[in-house]
Design a protein around this motif. Structure first.
Motif: not given
Ligand code: ADE
Length: 241
Positions: A105-112, A151-156
């Motif tokens: 479970m996410g204790e914090r969520i961010r973009f990378f 979170t980001g927009n690439s699987l690789d």
């Protein structure tokens, strides 16, 4: 009755939950949009589940942040829930102790991957940290581990991505949660992210191959843990009503 809305990106991730909860597809969503909604009741909870739907041009699931933003906006507009659960799959680092099929479970969520080197404010906006106190509380009760959902927009994963991800202690890399958190923040809506590991990003196998091989197993484990979470929320809402 407490209203829970689940946002699940891919059909393959959602099917075990839809079947287990006996949810039925509704025609509530705007037909011009790709997202799909399923509804039902579980114990004393009203449940809606929204998937991102598929891309009409390429015939694949709409993964990533724009479809997640749209699906979350449409879900909040239609269902006005008390809580959002983002259930999905993710990558993890085996040298952080992650194993295929583990659920966090996410204790914090961010973009990378939103790098905006134009001073502290733009950098912080790009990363956008969303702390999830409720998820930490619930994870303790469920005896589930917590992670930093990135979170980001690439699987690789590019070397730059990896360097940023490795600044965090325990990472789950995925493609939707921070976009969902951004929409939820406008509504002051609590969000709990539940993420099941399909691939180990530091293994010798390719991420796409591992993802495809383990998607069914990870989605099943996701369903099991989301059910435990719903059981806990149902119990809590009984004692609160
Ligand atoms: N979903 C599952 N595994 C992933 C990964 N490694 N990166 C992004 N999204 C994912």
């Amino acid at each position: 009755m407490k209203k829970i809305t689940m946002i699940v990106a891919m059909k393959q991730e959602a099917v075990p939950l839809i079947e287990k909860l006996g949810l039925a597809q509704t025609s509530d969503t705007n037909p011009l949009l790709p997202c799909k909604a399923f509804s039902g009741e579980y114990k004393n909870l009203s449940i809606n589940l929204v998937t991102n739907g598929s891309d009409s041009v390429h015939g694949v699931e709409n993964v990533g942040t724009q479809p997640a933003t749209l699906a979350t906006y449409e879900a909040l507009r239609l269902f006005s829930p008390d809580l959002i659960i983002n259930a999905g799959t993710c990558g993890g680092f085996s040298d952080h102790g992650c194993k295929i099929g583990d659920v966090y479970m996410g204790e914090r969520i961010r973009f990378f991957d939103r790098r905006i080197p134009m001073g502290d404010h733009y950098e912080a906006y790009g990363d956008s940290n969303y702390p999830c106190e409720l998820a930490v509380e619930l994870a303790q009760k469920l005896d589930l581990p917590t992670s930093i959902v990135c979170t980001g927009n690439s699987l690789d994963m590019s070397p730059t991505d990896e360097a940023i991800l490795r600044q965090e202690p325990l990472v789950n890399k995925e493609m939707e949660a921070a976009a969902i958190a951004w929409v939820a923040s406008h509504y002051q809506m609590p969000l709990v992210a539940v993420k099941s590991v399909t691939d180990l990003m530091d293994s010798e196998h390719g991420t796409a191959d591992e993802f495809s091989s383990n998607l069914a197993l990870a989605s099943k484990n996701l369903q099991v843990e989301v059910l435990r979470l719903l059981d806990l929320l149902a119990q809590q809402s009984l004692t609160q009503d």
